[in-house]
Enzyme design. Structure first.
Site, PDB file in Angstrom:
ATOM      1  N   CYS A 130       0.657  -2.225  -0.027  1.00  0.00           N
ATOM      2  CA  CYS A 130       0.213  -0.164  -0.109  1.00  0.00           C
ATOM      3  C   CYS A 130       0.604   1.116  -0.032  1.00  0.00           C
ATOM      4  CB  CYS A 130      -1.173  -0.199   1.369  1.00  0.00           C
ATOM      5  SG  CYS A 130      -1.880  -1.286   1.220  1.00  0.00           S
ATOM      6  N   LYS A 195      -9.371  -0.915  10.136  1.00  0.00           N
ATOM      7  CA  LYS A 195      -8.670  -1.876   8.853  1.00  0.00           C
ATOM      8  C   LYS A 195      -7.421  -2.613   9.357  1.00  0.00           C
ATOM      9  CE  LYS A 195      -7.304  -2.377   3.899  1.00  0.00           C
ATOM     10  NZ  LYS A 195      -7.166  -1.822   2.422  1.00  0.00           N
ATOM     11  N   ARG A 205      -8.409  -9.056  -3.581  1.00  0.00           N
ATOM     12  CA  ARG A 205      -7.214  -8.806  -4.387  1.00  0.00           C
ATOM     13  C   ARG A 205      -7.351 -10.000  -5.924  1.00  0.00           C
ATOM     14  NH1 ARG A 205      -3.775  -9.876   1.604  1.00  0.00           N
ATOM     15  NH2 ARG A 205      -4.434  -7.745   2.263  1.00  0.00           N
ATOM     16  N   ARG A 217       0.639  -7.696   5.166  1.00  0.00           N
ATOM     17  CA  ARG A 217       0.699  -6.228   6.118  1.00  0.00           C
ATOM     18  C   ARG A 217       0.354  -6.001   6.869  1.00  0.00           C
ATOM     19  NH1 ARG A 217      -3.545  -5.724   0.612  1.00  0.00           N
ATOM     20  NH2 ARG A 217      -2.310  -5.269  -0.989  1.00  0.00           N
ATOM     21  N   GLU A 233      -6.954   4.469  17.083  1.00  0.00           N
ATOM     22  CA  GLU A 233      -6.813   4.678  15.375  1.00  0.00           C
ATOM     23  C   GLU A 233      -8.296   5.683  15.567  1.00  0.00           C
ATOM     24  OE1 GLU A 233      -5.327   3.981  13.003  1.00  0.00           O
ATOM     25  OE2 GLU A 233      -4.397   2.367  13.796  1.00  0.00           O
ATOM     26  N   LYS A 248     -13.311  -2.452   8.551  1.00  0.00           N
ATOM     27  CA  LYS A 248     -12.936  -3.391   8.086  1.00  0.00           C
ATOM     28  C   LYS A 248     -12.407  -4.072   8.152  1.00  0.00           C
ATOM     29  CE  LYS A 248     -11.525  -3.439   3.029  1.00  0.00           C
ATOM     30  NZ  LYS A 248     -10.548  -2.935   2.028  1.00  0.00           N
ATOM     31  N   SER A 274     -15.147  -8.392   0.450  1.00  0.00           N
ATOM     32  CA  SER A 274     -15.170  -9.747  -0.118  1.00  0.00           C
ATOM     33  C   SER A 274     -15.330 -10.924  -0.570  1.00  0.00           C
ATOM     34  CB  SER A 274     -14.101  -9.453  -1.721  1.00  0.00           C
ATOM     35  OG  SER A 274     -13.106  -9.709  -0.662  1.00  0.00           O
ATOM     36  N   TYR A 313     -21.037  -5.884  -1.505  1.00  0.00           N
ATOM     37  CA  TYR A 313     -20.925  -6.434  -3.340  1.00  0.00           C
ATOM     38  C   TYR A 313     -22.315  -6.612  -3.702  1.00  0.00           C
ATOM     39  CZ  TYR A 313     -15.886  -5.634  -2.681  1.00  0.00           C
ATOM     40  OH  TYR A 313     -14.873  -4.942  -2.243  1.00  0.00           O
TER      41      TYR A 313
END
Length: 326
Positions: A130, A195, A205, A217, A233, A248, A274, A313
């Site tokens: 990222c 996140k 991905r 990550r 955060e 997320k 996803s 989605y």
């Protein structure tokens, strides 16, 4: 004393009464639909791991947005699939990049639709991380400089909102300052405030071709074991000028959504990601459950936990079913 027996079933006996006393509701206006945008024309390329979701060229994306708007879905969030990737993700902040092209086309065709852009570099880097790699890890401050350029570029193209998803420290304040300094003080910022480094991102991905080419990550996305850190955060992003907070993924972190709702007054979004979407779709295709009913139940749990906005989605399908049965 039978007459004193409490009978909660009385309020479940009739469908209209159940509707009347229903505590949580879902409507198309609750949703943001994610779209994957690629170069070319007349392209609708199905994503194998995400049944019903496709990569779209800009012209097809405009058509898709028109359908979403007519169904009552008020907003989309755009993710870019570039033709060229490099070490710094330069197409992400190129004024002629794929997202910038898509924003201009969608806003020209549908000025009332809210177009949100994901601000991150993972779709555009050849290594899939990222940000900019220095000594084997993502360098925070160098990356933030590029994220500011990306956000301002999206704003120049006509985006209605930007949504940084990178999880770099200080990026919300830097982007806010960059937007304000370039004449976009009116533009809201939806921060991926919380996140997690989640296993549920796999199909995304595939769709965005953004799997890291080395490592993971974990040095910048949150540890799934942590809850108190989520409050830290979120508080930092509020201080830095976020207008909307996001969690997320959503369903594995309903407790986090609930805690943020109790502790912060800003609008709260949750991303039904996803993997969450794909596993329900796959189970439905195998006849193991009613996918539409399961998806609606899952989304209700997110709303019930405290989310005001759901990125999913399934937004278009929900809106189609809502129209059919309402």
């Amino acid at each position: 004393m039978d007459h004193l027996l409490r009978r909660p079933r009385r309020l479940r006996h009739h469908s209209t009464i159940r509707s009347l006393v229903r505590e949580t509701s879902l409507v198309p206006a609750d949703f943001i639909m994610p779209l994957f945008i690629c170069h070319g024309k007349e392209i609708r390329m199905p994503i194998g791991s995400m049944p019903g979701v496709s990569r779209l060229s800009v012209d097809v994306a405009v058509q898709e947005c028109r359908e979403l708007w007519e169904l009552g879905v008020p907003a989309v969030i755009l993710f870019g699939i570039p033709d060229h990737k490099d070490a710094t993700g330069s197409e992400g902040y190129d004024d002629n990049g794929i997202i910038q092209q898509a924003v201009r086309a969608i806003k020209e065709a549908l000025p009332q639709l809210i177009v949100i852009t994901d601000v991150c570099l993972c779709e555009y880097t050849d290594h899939g991380h990222c940000g900019v790699i220095v000594n084997g890890d993502v360098d925070n401050d160098t990356t933030v400089e590029l994220l500011v350029r990306e956000a301002v570029s999206h704003a120049r193209a006509g985006a209605d909102m930007v949504a940084p998803s990178d999880m770099m420290d200080g990026r919300v304040g830097a982007i806010r300052e960059g937007l304000d300094g370039n004449g976009f003080s009116h533009l809201p910022l939806m921060s991926y405030a919380v996140k997690y480094c989640s296993a549920f991102y796999g199909p995304f991905r595939d769709a965005a071709d953004s799997t890291p080419q080395f490592g993971d990550r974990k040095t910048y996305q949150m540890d799934p074991a942590n809850a108190r850190e989520a409050m830290v955060e979120a508080a930092l992003d509020v201080e830095e000028g976020a207008d909307i907070l996001m969690v997320k993924p959503a369903m594995p972190y309903l407790d986090i959504i609930s805690q943020l709702r109790e502790n912060f007054s800003l609008p709260l979004a949750a991303y039904h990601v996803s993997g969450e979407y794909a596993m329900i779709k796959a189970a439905g295709q195998n006849g193991w459950l009613d996918a539409d009913a399961a998806m609606t139940e899952a989304l209700l749990s997110i709303k019930r936990a405290g989310a005001d906005i759901i990125l999913s989605y399934y937004a278009k399908e929900f809106a189609q079913n809502f129209r059919q049965y309402s």
